[in-house]
Write a protein that holds these residues in place. Structure first.
Motif, mmCIF file in Angstrom:
data_model
loop_
_atom_site.group_PDB
_atom_site.id
_atom_site.type_symbol
_atom_site.label_atom_id
_atom_site.label_comp_id
_atom_site.label_asym_id
_atom_site.label_seq_id
_atom_site.Cartn_x
_atom_site.Cartn_y
_atom_site.Cartn_z
ATOM 1 N N ASP A 186 32.485 42.573 50.065
ATOM 2 C CA ASP A 186 32.646 43.444 49.172
ATOM 3 C C ASP A 186 33.716 43.401 48.313
ATOM 4 O O ASP A 186 33.635 43.418 46.914
ATOM 5 N N ALA A 187 34.940 42.977 48.973
ATOM 6 C CA ALA A 187 36.150 43.280 48.015
ATOM 7 C C ALA A 187 36.248 41.883 47.385
ATOM 8 O O ALA A 187 36.683 41.955 46.190
ATOM 9 N N ILE A 188 35.786 40.774 47.780
ATOM 10 C CA ILE A 188 35.832 39.549 47.193
ATOM 11 C C ILE A 188 34.795 39.673 45.788
ATOM 12 O O ILE A 188 35.067 39.285 44.625
ATOM 13 N N SER A 189 33.734 40.183 45.811
ATOM 14 C CA SER A 189 32.654 40.640 45.053
ATOM 15 C C SER A 189 33.207 41.234 43.832
ATOM 16 O O SER A 189 32.934 40.837 42.704
ATOM 17 N N VAL A 190 33.816 42.315 44.258
ATOM 18 C CA VAL A 190 34.182 42.983 43.158
ATOM 19 C C VAL A 190 35.457 42.448 42.319
ATOM 20 O O VAL A 190 35.460 42.773 41.043
ATOM 21 N N VAL A 191 36.182 42.098 43.107
ATOM 22 C CA VAL A 191 37.427 41.148 42.064
ATOM 23 C C VAL A 191 36.810 40.150 41.377
ATOM 24 O O VAL A 191 37.300 39.977 40.123
ATOM 25 N N VAL A 192 35.583 39.441 41.828
ATOM 26 C CA VAL A 192 34.972 38.146 40.796
ATOM 27 C C VAL A 192 34.229 38.978 39.742
ATOM 28 O O VAL A 192 34.417 38.482 38.655
ATOM 29 N N ILE A 193 33.554 39.995 40.205
ATOM 30 C CA ILE A 193 32.915 40.843 39.024
ATOM 31 C C ILE A 193 33.878 41.247 37.978
ATOM 32 O O ILE A 193 33.581 41.264 36.825
ATOM 33 N N GLY A 194 35.041 41.675 38.485
ATOM 34 C CA GLY A 194 35.929 42.159 37.414
ATOM 35 C C GLY A 194 36.591 41.009 36.873
ATOM 36 O O GLY A 194 37.514 41.483 35.741
ATOM 37 N N GLY A 195 36.295 39.969 36.763
ATOM 38 C CA GLY A 195 36.689 38.684 35.863
ATOM 39 C C GLY A 195 37.811 38.042 36.439
ATOM 40 O O GLY A 195 38.308 36.953 35.575
ATOM 41 N N THR A 196 38.247 38.155 37.608
ATOM 42 C CA THR A 196 39.169 37.272 38.135
ATOM 43 C C THR A 196 38.521 35.984 38.538
ATOM 44 O O THR A 196 37.650 36.004 39.427
ATOM 45 N N LEU A 197 38.989 34.850 38.273
ATOM 46 C CA LEU A 197 38.391 33.589 38.547
ATOM 47 C C LEU A 197 38.861 33.288 39.993
ATOM 48 O O LEU A 197 39.719 33.194 40.390
ATOM 49 N N LEU A 198 37.690 32.791 40.756
ATOM 50 C CA LEU A 198 38.006 32.293 41.988
ATOM 51 C C LEU A 198 38.736 31.002 42.169
ATOM 52 O O LEU A 198 39.454 30.824 43.374
ATOM 53 N N THR A 199 39.007 30.423 40.991
ATOM 54 C CA THR A 199 40.064 29.063 41.138
ATOM 55 C C THR A 199 41.291 29.491 41.059
ATOM 56 O O THR A 199 42.232 28.855 41.036
ATOM 57 N N GLY A 200 41.601 30.790 40.663
ATOM 58 C CA GLY A 200 43.028 31.407 40.391
ATOM 59 C C GLY A 200 43.387 31.152 38.969
ATOM 60 O O GLY A 200 42.866 30.613 38.130
ATOM 61 N N GLY A 201 44.553 31.759 38.837
ATOM 62 C CA GLY A 201 45.437 31.793 37.452
ATOM 63 C C GLY A 201 45.107 32.778 36.462
ATOM 64 O O GLY A 201 45.614 32.776 35.504
ATOM 65 N N ALA A 202 43.895 33.520 36.885
ATOM 66 C CA ALA A 202 43.491 34.470 35.749
ATOM 67 C C ALA A 202 42.799 35.726 36.432
ATOM 68 O O ALA A 202 41.991 35.514 37.380
ATOM 69 N N GLY A 203 42.973 36.895 35.916
ATOM 70 C CA GLY A 203 42.432 38.105 36.506
ATOM 71 C C GLY A 203 43.392 39.305 36.259
ATOM 72 O O GLY A 203 44.413 39.235 35.854
ATOM 73 N N THR A 204 42.659 40.628 36.200
ATOM 74 C CA THR A 204 43.593 41.868 36.054
ATOM 75 C C THR A 204 43.138 42.679 37.226
ATOM 76 O O THR A 204 42.060 42.929 37.815
ATOM 77 N N VAL A 205 44.133 43.627 37.347
ATOM 78 C CA VAL A 205 43.678 44.794 38.194
ATOM 79 C C VAL A 205 42.699 45.768 37.570
ATOM 80 O O VAL A 205 41.753 46.369 38.431
ATOM 81 N N LEU A 206 42.570 46.047 36.214
ATOM 82 C CA LEU A 206 41.899 46.775 35.635
ATOM 83 C C LEU A 206 40.388 46.241 35.658
ATOM 84 O O LEU A 206 39.456 47.052 36.142
ATOM 85 N N GLY A 207 40.226 44.939 35.923
ATOM 86 C CA GLY A 207 38.994 44.531 35.956
ATOM 87 C C GLY A 207 38.438 44.629 37.416
ATOM 88 O O GLY A 207 37.237 44.887 37.426
ATOM 89 N N THR A 208 39.209 44.513 38.252
ATOM 90 C CA THR A 208 38.795 44.994 39.662
ATOM 91 C C THR A 208 38.394 46.167 39.856
ATOM 92 O O THR A 208 37.354 46.546 40.435
ATOM 93 N N VAL A 209 39.132 47.230 39.059
ATOM 94 C CA VAL A 209 38.747 48.506 39.295
ATOM 95 C C VAL A 209 37.425 48.696 38.759
ATOM 96 O O VAL A 209 36.489 49.512 39.144
ATOM 97 N N MET A 210 37.147 48.191 37.549
ATOM 98 C CA MET A 210 35.851 47.964 36.770
ATOM 99 C C MET A 210 34.803 47.623 37.749
ATOM 100 O O MET A 210 33.768 47.947 37.706
ATOM 101 N N GLY A 211 35.034 46.578 38.343
ATOM 102 C CA GLY A 211 34.076 45.916 39.627
ATOM 103 C C GLY A 211 33.925 46.758 40.749
ATOM 104 O O GLY A 211 32.474 46.912 40.905
ATOM 105 N N VAL A 212 34.593 47.368 41.086
ATOM 106 C CA VAL A 212 34.509 48.370 42.209
ATOM 107 C C VAL A 212 33.610 49.800 41.622
ATOM 108 O O VAL A 212 32.503 50.102 42.391
ATOM 109 N N GLY A 213 33.976 50.174 40.397
ATOM 110 C CA GLY A 213 33.017 51.036 39.999
ATOM 111 C C GLY A 213 31.507 50.653 39.563
ATOM 112 O O GLY A 213 30.602 51.357 39.880
#
Length: 325
Positions: free
Chosen positions: A256-283
């Motif tokens: 679940d944690a991985i999925s919401v982080v990825v849904i929020g726009g963080t790249l699985l390959t690394g180097g890009a992502g935001t905490v706000l995106g993760t919060v949106m993914g959780v929501g």
């Protein structure tokens, strides 16, 4: 008179792709909430919104640590087991007071996360293997503490620790405000500090980061330790809310944690992502699950089906948008 030059189509497409990758979860969340608000009268009720925010807060704390890990190009499969272990340790430590209930899960889970970071950073072992081993270790430790799950530690009704999970402000539980404060702090650290820049540099181009003097090893150790601490803290919050250390929680929480982080726009390959995106993914994840519950005629297993299908679509779109950029 010479006409002003037109904006090239390619840069415009790249700009749109960049916005969709970073803000796609927020856009989707607004659309889904608007549809749910109109289609289901109970969705917008204060009680439902409070429950939705409370349930999102626990996962948001775990996903915050996962965001840092994934931006460095790693993965942490141990967070679900550390979440459950943190809850049991908090309930167990509550018999000695508030500080013991809070510090015990933070120290133990943080130590396991620290070991994860040391093994990944110093030995070059794959994060998947290291954290999978920690998942098994933490779950085994949990079962040993609880006599194979037969013992459930309760938090005494008069314990001050219960206020951490059950206290409210304006009807919203303390965990909602705690999660919001932690995510705000995490976003500031990620974007406004040297450590945050090291996190991005490590995930974006590790070899180049090393040549520039970025402390790659220390950064990796720090993010895995942070992930362990936050997972243990989320478990402590849950134990405080449930008034006990439930042994069966946390199964699948790492996914679940991985999925919401990825849904929020963080790249699985690394180097890009935001905490706000993760919060949106959780929501977004929790709103979709809430809608399924609102329908009532669908089996709860459809939550996993929808979450899995949605994650697959997001990953495919992410790859497409990265190519366009």
């Amino acid at each position: 008179m010479t006409a002003p030059p037109e904006t090239p189509a390619k840069p415009r497409r790249e700009l749109v792709a960049s916005v969709l990758q970073r803000q796609g979860a927020a856009i989707a969340l607004v659309v889904v909430v608007a549809v749910a608000w109109l289609a289901f009268p109970r969705f917008g009720s204060p009680d439902n919104l409070r429950d939705l925010a409370l349930q999102s807060s626990f996962l948001a704390v775990i996903a915050l640590g996962m965001t840092f890990v994934i931006i460095t190009g790693g993965i942490d499969l141990s967070v679900g087991s550390l979440y459950a272990l943190g809850g049991v340790l908090a309930a167990y430590g509550s018999q000695w007071g508030f500080l013991a209930a809070l510090l015990l899960p933070l120290l133990v889970c943080g130590a396991i996360g620290l070991v994860n970071g040391l093994l990944v950073a110093r030995t070059g072992m794959a994060p998947f293997i290291v954290t999978l081993a920690s998942l098994l270790f933490a779950r085994g430790l949990l079962l040993a503490i609880t006599d194979e799950g037969s013992t459930t530690y309760q938090i005494a009704p008069g314990s001050a620790f219960l206020e951490l999970g059950r206290g409210t402000v304006f009807g919203f539980g303390y965990p909602v405000f705690i999660a919001a404060a932690l995510c705000l702090l995490g976003g500031l650290v990620l974007r406004r500090t040297r450590f945050g820049q090291s996190v991005f540099a490590t995930g974006g181009a590790e070899q180049s980061a090393l040549l520039m003097g970025v402390p790659v090893a220390r950064t990796k150790i720090a993010v895995y330790a942070l992930s362990g601490v936050l997972s243990g803290f989320a478990g402590a919050l849950t134990a405080s809310y449930l008034q006990s250390g439930v042994t069966v929680i946390g199964v699948g929480t790492e996914l679940d944690a991985i999925s919401v982080v990825v849904i929020g726009g963080t790249l699985l390959t690394g180097g890009a992502g935001t905490v706000l995106g993760t919060v949106m993914g959780v929501g977004l994840r929790n709103v979709i699950q809430n809608i399924i519950n609102q329908i009532g005629t669908l089996d709860s297993n459809y939550q996993s089906v929808v979450s899995g299908a949605f994650l697959l679509v997001v990953v495919v779109l992410q790859r497409s948008l990265v190519r366009r950029r």
